[in-house]
Write a protein that holds these residues in place. Structure first.
Motif, short mmCIF file in Angstrom:
data_model
loop_
_atom_site.label_atom_id
_atom_site.label_comp_id
_atom_site.label_asym_id
_atom_site.label_seq_id
_atom_site.Cartn_x
_atom_site.Cartn_y
_atom_site.Cartn_z
N UNK A 310 0.36 -24.25 5.43
CA UNK A 310 -0.62 -23.37 6.09
C UNK A 310 -0.59 -22.02 5.36
N UNK A 311 -1.64 -21.75 4.60
CA UNK A 311 -1.70 -20.56 3.75
C UNK A 311 -2.06 -19.33 4.58
N UNK A 312 -1.57 -18.18 4.14
CA UNK A 312 -1.92 -16.92 4.79
C UNK A 312 -3.30 -16.45 4.32
N UNK A 313 -3.99 -15.68 5.17
CA UNK A 313 -5.28 -15.13 4.72
C UNK A 313 -5.09 -14.22 3.51
N UNK A 314 -6.12 -14.14 2.67
CA UNK A 314 -6.04 -13.28 1.49
C UNK A 314 -5.86 -11.82 1.91
N UNK A 315 -5.11 -11.09 1.09
CA UNK A 315 -4.88 -9.66 1.36
C UNK A 315 -5.87 -8.85 0.56
N UNK A 316 -6.43 -7.82 1.19
CA UNK A 316 -7.44 -7.01 0.53
C UNK A 316 -6.96 -5.58 0.30
N UNK A 317 -7.57 -4.95 -0.71
CA UNK A 317 -7.34 -3.54 -0.99
C UNK A 317 -8.62 -2.99 -1.61
N UNK A 318 -8.74 -1.66 -1.66
CA UNK A 318 -9.91 -1.05 -2.29
C UNK A 318 -9.50 -0.35 -3.58
#
Length: 669
Positions: A310-318
């Motif tokens: 079960x993969x984690x949601x993608x992490x975002x940055x700006x």
């Protein structure tokens, strides 16, 4: 005390204290006391080299650098895992299990952090580590025994009373603090820092010199064994506890869950703590606990039914979109790549991201200078999610594909109905280089020693400019030997590898040429139909359409390719160099006829006992032809799990339907 007795005592003490320090994180002596014991051992072994044993702590950094890694065949395949991404996926995972098993069964699970490292196998015989290897393709990996022996948390000899043969599977990884120290050292020495912990771990383990591996801060967690029965335990959780008693490190966040809802709770808790951990995880692995149920559920072609990741949601940055580069691929496809203000996304510094194509850039309305959201898709591939339009400067310019190839300046084209912009100049330097890389790669002729960086080096020096130049390298032996990173030994090995490819299978040769729309399956169909390269090269468009699996696009591409004067000249040069592709002759049965002669076979659905590529090879080796769709020429359809529309169409067209076992039985007869 006699030297042998003292050496044995030092082995015991050093192993015991290393286990307490590296595995239990509970040392009972100081570093200086440990070093004193270690130095005493080194002095005794220097005076009595005949008493050095493979499990001596001194052997962790022993051994000379290798020329290359040898291959290791796993006794049992190291399978990959299917993915889940949310709570519903986990519930569906259990629903699939219950559809396969009796509904009334009680299912319990083990939840384990999914570390972002490199999967390895450790083979212990009578408690002694005798071999270590990478996962590789799941069946065959690389022998990295000397490198794995340098990882301090991997015991050279197991504690207690382990079984006579124990094949341990686990993950080698690098903690975030270790990566930071390593990258600081890399920068001080003027070298490129590693992009992320996984790259650092994989790169460190694949060092031919184990002394380099020993200098890297690597760690290890065990998560299983090849054959659960070896441990005498009934379930995954108990088996992991037994591995601990043998001195193997097991992740402290492993949990036993009595229901799927408890699994979901564990997933959310792991998601919350992921950034507090000293190492990177990108998800959670869920396994059915009971080994008996695991055996009943069995495996698919590439993954067990009883486990999922079960993969984690993608992490975002700006960050800021600085500029765009346009890269030209082997087939002329031009791909825009965003150059970003470096930003840390989930612990990894990201400075580049693919933009795919013009349509994708327009859909996301991207401009140079935009503030953009970046994420690592699946925690791996960086991509731009969207621009912060409200903060866009008034003079910001939208990104447009260039009109001419950035390498050869040939006009670019975007055919109607296609998303990809292409350079149609087959002699573009970028395409030529990537074609050479493809030709020598595993997807091509698999020429050992001519990897990507060496092909780039030889191309840049104009030592090889096209495929025939590869087969002329024997005449430039001393030139090769004088190059940076080479030597006579390396040159001779590459030349020998090239010579071994002068009579490749015709299908392999066609796939290596990189003709557009021609892959492994269609190359095999062409080989079976024409048998000779000259006949194929002279074939008309209509003749090519007679080959099963060759459509209008592929036929046009083949005709265009072999009509090119430079391609014709290349083939003449290859023939002069002694390159002569041969068609693989099918295996004849008892009556002299190949078992699958005149059969055109299609596979649909998931195969359980063999991989799809193995099945296709069996068809080819036994005289049959691979179909890519249900057509008039298709004679048999082999049906695996979750067969879809192709099965329905085959039934409507009254094709012979086979199970996987029936297909294999046809070959065995």
């Amino acid at each position: 005390m006699q030297p042998q007795k003292r050496i044995e005592e030092l082995h015991r003490l050093l192993q015991e204290h290393a286990h307490k320090y590296y595995v239990l994180d509970a040392p009972t002596i100081s570093d200086s006391e440990y070093d004193a014991l270690f130095q005493e051992l080194l002095a005794l072994e220097k005076a009595h080299p005949e008493l050095i044993t493979p499990d001596s702590p001194s052997q962790r950094v022993g051994g000379v650098a290798l020329d290359k890694f040898s291959q290791v065949e796993h006794r049992y395949p190291m399978l990959s895992l299917e993915n889940a991404f949310n709570d519903d996926d986990l519930r569906e995972f259990e629903a699939r299990l219950r559809r396969f098993l009796s509904q009334g069964l009680t299912l319990s699970y083990v939840a384990e952090p999914k570390l972002d490292g490199l999967a390895v196998e450790l083979v212990y015989e009578n408690g002694l580590l005798v071999q270590g290897s990478t996962r590789g393709d799941g069946k065959v990996g690389e022998d990295i025994t000397a490198q794995l022996k340098t990882v301090r948390s991997i015991p050279l000899r197991l504690l207690g009373s382990p079984p006579p043969l124990l094949e341990v599977r686990g993950e080698v990884f690098m903690a975030l603090a270790g990566l930071e120290r390593l990258n600081s050292s890399q920068i001080r020495m003027g070298r490129e820092p590693f992009a992320n912990p996984r790259n650092a771990a994989a790169g460190s383990l694949r060092q031919l010199n184990p002394k380099i591996t020993a200098s890297r801060p690597l760690d290890f967690y065990a998560y299983g064994v090849s054959l659960p029965a070896d441990t005498g335990r009934n379930g995954q959780y108990d088996m992991l506890q037994s591995l601990k008693t043998y001195g193997l490190p097991v992740n402290e966040h492993v949990r036993k869950c009595e229901t799927i809802e408890a699994v979901i709770e564990a997933y959310h808790q792991m998601l919350e703590i992921r950034h507090q951990l000293p190492y990177e995880i990108d998800g959670m692995v869920v396994k059915v606990d009971d080994f008996g149920l695991q055996e009943r559920l069995g495996n698919k072609a590439r993954a067990p039914r009883w486990a999922t990741a079960c993969k984690f949601p993608a992490i975002q940055a700006t960050t800021l979109l600085r500029s765009v580069e346009f890269q030209v691929g082997r087939t002329g496809a031009v791909t825009p790549v965003a150059i970003l203000e470096p930003v840390v996304v989930g612990g990894v510094t990201v400075s580049r991201a693919t933009l795919h194509n013009q349509d994708e850039m327009e859909r996301k309305d991207l401009h140079i200078g935009d503030k953009v959201f970046v994420q690592r898709a699946g925690d791996v591939i960086p991509e731009i999610v969207k621009a912060v339009v409200e903060e866009r400067a008034e003079d910001a310019q939208p990104i447009r594909m260039p009109e001419n190839c950035p390498v050869c300046q040939h006009p670019l084209e975007k055919p109607a109905g296609e998303a990809v912009t292409r350079c149609h100049n087959p002699h573009c330097d970028a395409q030529r280089l990537r074609s050479l890389i493809h030709f020598t790669s595993k997807a091509g002729l698999d020429i050992e020693g001519l990897g990507k960086k060496y092909v780039e080096q030889l191309f840049e020096l104009k030592i090889i400019e096209d495929v025939p130049d590869i087969f002329g390298l024997h005449s430039r032996r001393h030139k090769l030997a004088s190059l940076d990173g080479w030597g006579l030994k390396s040159a001779d090995k590459v030349i020998a590898a090239i010579n071994s490819r002068r009579n490749p299978p015709l299908s392999k040769f066609l796939a290596a040429l990189g003709i557009r729309f021609i892959g492994e399956v269609s190359a095999t169909s062409l080989e079976n139909h024409f048998q000779e390269l000259d006949k194929l090269a002279a074939a008309s468009h209509d003749e090519l359409l007679e080959v099963d699996g060759i459509g209008e696009q592929a036929a046009s591409s083949i005709v265009e390719y072999f009509s090119d004067e430079k391609v014709q000249a290349m083939l003449v040069r290859l023939k002069d160099a002694g390159v002569s592709p041969v068609a693989i002759q099918p295996v004849a049965g008892e009556g002299g006829t190949a078992p699958l002669a005149d059969m055109v076979i299609l596979f649909t659905g998931s195969l359980q006992t063999i991989s799809r590529s193995e099945a296709k090879k069996l068809v080819k080796d036994n005289g049959g032809t691979i179909a890519t769709g249900v057509t008039k020429k298709t004679t048999h359809v082999v049906v695996g799990e979750k067969a879809g529309s192709k099965l329905k169409k085959a039934q409507e067209m009254n094709k012979t339907i086979l199970t996987e076992e029936e297909f294999l039985q046809m070959i065995r007869q």
